[in-house]
Each structure stands twice: as C-alpha cells, then as structure tokens.
Design a protein around this motif. Structure first.
Motif, PDB file in Angstrom:
ATOM      1  N   UNK A  60       0.853  -1.179   0.000  1.00  0.00           N
ATOM      2  CA  UNK A  60       0.000   0.000   0.000  1.00  0.00           C
ATOM      3  C   UNK A  60       0.891   1.233   0.000  1.00  0.00           C
ATOM      4  N   UNK A  61       0.879   1.956  -1.095  1.00  0.00           N
ATOM      5  CA  UNK A  61       1.706   3.155  -1.231  1.00  0.00           C
ATOM      6  C   UNK A  61       0.876   4.386  -0.862  1.00  0.00           C
ATOM      7  N   UNK A  62       0.755   4.633   0.422  1.00  0.00           N
ATOM      8  CA  UNK A  62      -0.081   5.727   0.908  1.00  0.00           C
ATOM      9  C   UNK A  62      -1.054   5.192   1.951  1.00  0.00           C
ATOM     10  N   UNK A  63      -2.245   5.771   1.989  1.00  0.00           N
ATOM     11  CA  UNK A  63      -3.234   5.344   2.977  1.00  0.00           C
ATOM     12  C   UNK A  63      -4.490   4.821   2.305  1.00  0.00           C
ATOM     13  N   UNK A  64      -5.284   4.122   3.079  1.00  0.00           N
ATOM     14  CA  UNK A  64      -6.586   3.639   2.619  1.00  0.00           C
ATOM     15  C   UNK A  64      -7.533   3.640   3.814  1.00  0.00           C
ATOM     16  N   UNK A  65      -8.806   3.723   3.540  1.00  0.00           N
ATOM     17  CA  UNK A  65      -9.826   3.687   4.586  1.00  0.00           C
ATOM     18  C   UNK A  65     -10.648   2.424   4.433  1.00  0.00           C
ATOM     19  N   UNK A  66     -10.797   1.693   5.532  1.00  0.00           N
ATOM     20  CA  UNK A  66     -11.540   0.426   5.538  1.00  0.00           C
ATOM     21  C   UNK A  66     -12.704   0.538   6.512  1.00  0.00           C
ATOM     22  N   UNK A  67     -13.850  -0.004   6.126  1.00  0.00           N
ATOM     23  CA  UNK A  67     -15.034  -0.017   6.981  1.00  0.00           C
ATOM     24  C   UNK A  67     -15.398  -1.460   7.303  1.00  0.00           C
ATOM     25  N   UNK A  68     -15.401  -1.800   8.592  1.00  0.00           N
ATOM     26  CA  UNK A  68     -15.834  -3.110   9.072  1.00  0.00           C
ATOM     27  C   UNK A  68     -17.204  -2.950   9.699  1.00  0.00           C
ATOM     28  N   UNK A  73     -23.142  -2.136  13.045  1.00  0.00           N
ATOM     29  CA  UNK A  73     -22.482  -0.845  13.236  1.00  0.00           C
ATOM     30  C   UNK A  73     -21.142  -0.838  12.520  1.00  0.00           C
ATOM     31  N   UNK A  74     -20.726   0.340  12.083  1.00  0.00           N
ATOM     32  CA  UNK A  74     -19.514   0.462  11.273  1.00  0.00           C
ATOM     33  C   UNK A  74     -18.321   0.901  12.102  1.00  0.00           C
ATOM     34  N   UNK A  75     -17.230   0.216  11.897  1.00  0.00           N
ATOM     35  CA  UNK A  75     -15.930   0.583  12.467  1.00  0.00           C
ATOM     36  C   UNK A  75     -15.070   1.072  11.309  1.00  0.00           C
ATOM     37  N   UNK A  76     -14.642   2.314  11.344  1.00  0.00           N
ATOM     38  CA  UNK A  76     -13.832   2.889  10.273  1.00  0.00           C
ATOM     39  C   UNK A  76     -12.385   2.984  10.725  1.00  0.00           C
ATOM     40  N   UNK A  77     -11.479   2.554   9.875  1.00  0.00           N
ATOM     41  CA  UNK A  77     -10.057   2.580  10.211  1.00  0.00           C
ATOM     42  C   UNK A  77      -9.261   3.149   9.054  1.00  0.00           C
ATOM     43  N   UNK A  78      -8.256   3.950   9.384  1.00  0.00           N
ATOM     44  CA  UNK A  78      -7.310   4.426   8.378  1.00  0.00           C
ATOM     45  C   UNK A  78      -6.111   3.496   8.395  1.00  0.00           C
ATOM     46  N   UNK A  79      -5.819   2.921   7.243  1.00  0.00           N
ATOM     47  CA  UNK A  79      -4.737   1.953   7.095  1.00  0.00           C
ATOM     48  C   UNK A  79      -3.515   2.680   6.546  1.00  0.00           C
ATOM     49  N   UNK A  80      -2.387   2.528   7.234  1.00  0.00           N
ATOM     50  CA  UNK A  80      -1.205   3.354   6.977  1.00  0.00           C
ATOM     51  C   UNK A  80      -0.140   2.609   6.178  1.00  0.00           C
ATOM     52  N   UNK A  81      -0.225   2.750   4.864  1.00  0.00           N
ATOM     53  CA  UNK A  81       0.796   2.179   4.004  1.00  0.00           C
ATOM     54  C   UNK A  81       2.004   3.067   3.858  1.00  0.00           C
ATOM     55  N   UNK A  82       1.929   4.275   4.358  1.00  0.00           N
ATOM     56  CA  UNK A  82       3.084   5.173   4.310  1.00  0.00           C
ATOM     57  C   UNK A  82       4.186   4.666   5.232  1.00  0.00           C
ATOM     58  N   UNK A  83       3.784   4.196   6.412  1.00  0.00           N
ATOM     59  CA  UNK A  83       4.761   3.755   7.404  1.00  0.00           C
ATOM     60  C   UNK A  83       4.842   2.245   7.567  1.00  0.00           C
ATOM     61  N   UNK A  84       3.888   1.513   6.989  1.00  0.00           N
ATOM     62  CA  UNK A  84       3.902   0.042   7.047  1.00  0.00           C
ATOM     63  C   UNK A  84       3.376  -0.507   5.725  1.00  0.00           C
ATOM     64  N   UNK A 240     -16.468  -6.253   5.240  1.00  0.00           N
ATOM     65  CA  UNK A 240     -15.261  -5.419   5.294  1.00  0.00           C
ATOM     66  C   UNK A 240     -15.038  -4.869   3.893  1.00  0.00           C
ATOM     67  N   UNK A 241     -14.935  -3.548   3.785  1.00  0.00           N
ATOM     68  CA  UNK A 241     -14.793  -2.926   2.475  1.00  0.00           C
ATOM     69  C   UNK A 241     -13.736  -1.831   2.506  1.00  0.00           C
ATOM     70  N   UNK A 242     -13.044  -1.681   1.373  1.00  0.00           N
ATOM     71  CA  UNK A 242     -12.136  -0.553   1.183  1.00  0.00           C
ATOM     72  C   UNK A 242     -12.974   0.587   0.622  1.00  0.00           C
ATOM     73  N   UNK A 243     -13.141   1.648   1.384  1.00  0.00           N
ATOM     74  CA  UNK A 243     -14.012   2.738   0.957  1.00  0.00           C
ATOM     75  C   UNK A 243     -13.231   3.928   0.400  1.00  0.00           C
ATOM     76  N   UNK A 244     -11.911   3.904   0.559  1.00  0.00           N
ATOM     77  CA  UNK A 244     -11.094   4.995   0.033  1.00  0.00           C
ATOM     78  C   UNK A 244      -9.658   4.521  -0.072  1.00  0.00           C
ATOM     79  N   UNK A 245      -8.972   4.960  -1.130  1.00  0.00           N
ATOM     80  CA  UNK A 245      -7.548   4.694  -1.256  1.00  0.00           C
ATOM     81  C   UNK A 245      -7.184   3.382  -1.924  1.00  0.00           C
ATOM     82  N   UNK A 246      -8.144   2.700  -2.544  1.00  0.00           N
ATOM     83  CA  UNK A 246      -7.838   1.429  -3.184  1.00  0.00           C
ATOM     84  C   UNK A 246      -6.811   1.580  -4.294  1.00  0.00           C
ATOM     85  N   UNK A 247      -6.774   2.760  -4.891  1.00  0.00           N
ATOM     86  CA  UNK A 247      -5.802   2.994  -5.971  1.00  0.00           C
ATOM     87  C   UNK A 247      -4.360   2.947  -5.455  1.00  0.00           C
ATOM     88  N   UNK A 248      -4.176   3.042  -4.140  1.00  0.00           N
ATOM     89  CA  UNK A 248      -2.830   2.977  -3.572  1.00  0.00           C
ATOM     90  C   UNK A 248      -2.340   1.556  -3.366  1.00  0.00           C
TER      91      UNK A 248
END
Length: 255
Positions: A60-68, A73-84, A240-248
């Motif tokens: 992951x080159x950058x960040x992405x947002x995932x919704x579980x 109920x929805x749990x939203x997480x920012x996934x950090x490909x910049x640092x991992x 579980x879905x990638x709602x933002x940043x899939x292009x990364x």
C-alpha cells in the motif's frame, strides 16, 4: 507491590492472547494483539525493498480507509501504508478479496483490564468449525495454494525504512516505533517466529505500550471505537470494504 503483580498478570494474559493464535511457517501457533485518531504519517512512503521477504507481496503506497461492519455498526479505520507498506498492503488486499467477510472475533480479552479483540482466522467462516481451534488458520493464496505470510515490519521514529523480520529488541533498536499500540490500533497477530503473520489481526482496547517494537501496527480506528468496545467473542465481521484509497494498493509488487 500490588501494582507490580497486576502488571505481571496482565503481561501473562496479553502474551497468551497474542502468541496463541494460528499457523506459522514454522508450524507454531499464530498470535495476537491509540485513541481512535488518524494515523501518523510521514511525508513520503518508506520502501520495503530492503527485505527479500517482501518480494511479490501486496503493498500500500499511501493510505486507505476500511469499513468493518459488526452487529450492524460500522468501524472505520485508516490503514497506513506510508509507514507500514507491506503489512498494510496485505490487509487491504485481503479486505478487497472479501476474506474477512463473515469471519469471527475468536479472542476477546478485557480482564484483568482491557487488552484486545482479535479475529481474521479464515477457518471461522465455517460455523461448524470447532471454536477451541480458532486462531490456527492463515490466508491460503489461491494463486499458489499456499499460506501467505508477511514479515514483521516496524518503522522506528527517525528511520527512512522499516526494520524487517526482527523485533526492536532483537535488532538492538532503542527508538520508539512510528506506529504505536495506542487505543484503537490495528496490528497483525503472529506466532513466535517474527515472519508468521498472515490474516489474523487485533484491535487494541487500551494503550498497550509494551507491545511496541514487537508487533506490527498498520492503522488506527478513526470512528466506531464504541462498537469495538462492545465486541464479544463469537461476533462476526458482517462485511469489510475498502471505501477509500484502493488505488494505492499495488498487488504486483516486485520488491
């Protein structure tokens, strides 16, 4: 004295919760384990080219947002490909594949104090699979028919690239990791071998700083920690879905 004993008891519970959970390349058990705030990020992504264990793995080159979605109920997480990049890439790729849909949180530790909720064992999709054996499964890559494992990947503060395949203690590193085990941290479960993480992950229910430098954090819950706090053993990830940043996400990584 009482406080010291309590901390020791917590450490014992924590260790068993994180080190007893799934299959590893060496045949052991796969394990595991921030206020809900956005991930800390650097200005430019780090590169995983320094580790041969990363060849061919998603990145992951950058960040992405995932919704579980759990219990509606929805749990939203920012996934950090910049640092991992490799750890985050593996998780986002599994989300995009639908691997986590229907899987169970098979381990929840709140006593003697809040610790983690853990899930991601592909075997838990089968409702007839013995619950006591959950935590032993890994993602089987359909392209190879073999388990996919990712190396331990932790970026020290001030470093230009992550440390791979070693804990900070093993590598002699005294700096703090860029991504810490704050409440709401997402990190990969693994067994004792450092490169045994696959699909199992955990979310921290409190600040668990003594895990820093030992397990790979790859993101943070940004919304829905009240839902995480209510998760019970046996609850399923409805979706579980990638709602933002899939292009990364890069799935044809060569290094």
């Amino acid at each position: 004295m009482l406080r010291t004993l309590r901390q020791w008891l917590v450490l014992m519970v924590v260790t068993s919760a994180i080190v007893l959970g799934g299959c590893s390349p060496q045949g052991g058990a796969q394990s595991s384990a921030a206020s809900p705030s956005p991930t800390q990020t650097a200005s430019t992504p780090v590169t995983p080219a320094s580790s041969p264990q990363t060849v061919g793995l998603p990145r992951l080159n950058g960040t992405a947002t995932v919704a579980l979605v759990v219990k509606g109920s929805t749990i939203t997480a920012e996934i950090d490909g910049t640092n991992a990049p490799v750890t985050a890439g593996n998780f986002v790729d599994l989300v995009q594949r639908g691997v986590y849909n229907g899987l169970v949180f098979h381990r929840v530790v709140r006593e003697p104090q809040p610790f983690v909720v853990q899930g991601g064992d592909p075997q838990s999709k089968n409702p007839n699979f013995p619950p006591e054996q959950l935590g032993t499964g890994s993602f089987i890559d359909p392209a190879t028919s073999q388990p996919r494992y990712v190396p331990l990947e932790i970026l020290p503060v001030g470093a230009k690239a992550p440390v791979y395949s070693k804990t900070f203690a093993e590598a002699g590193i005294t700096a703090k990791p860029k991504l810490t085990h704050k409440r709401g941290a997402l990190a990969m479960a693994r067994s004792q071998p450092p490169d045994s993480a696959s699909s199992q992950f955990y979310i921290t229910l409190a600040d668990i700083n003594f895990l820093d430098g030992n397990y790979a954090v790859f993101g943070y819950v940004t919304q829905g920690m009240e839902t995480v706090d209510k998760i019970q053993q046996g609850d399923r990830i409805e979706s579980a879905k990638v709602v933002k940043g899939l292009e990364n996400l890069k799935t044809d990584a060569k290094s």
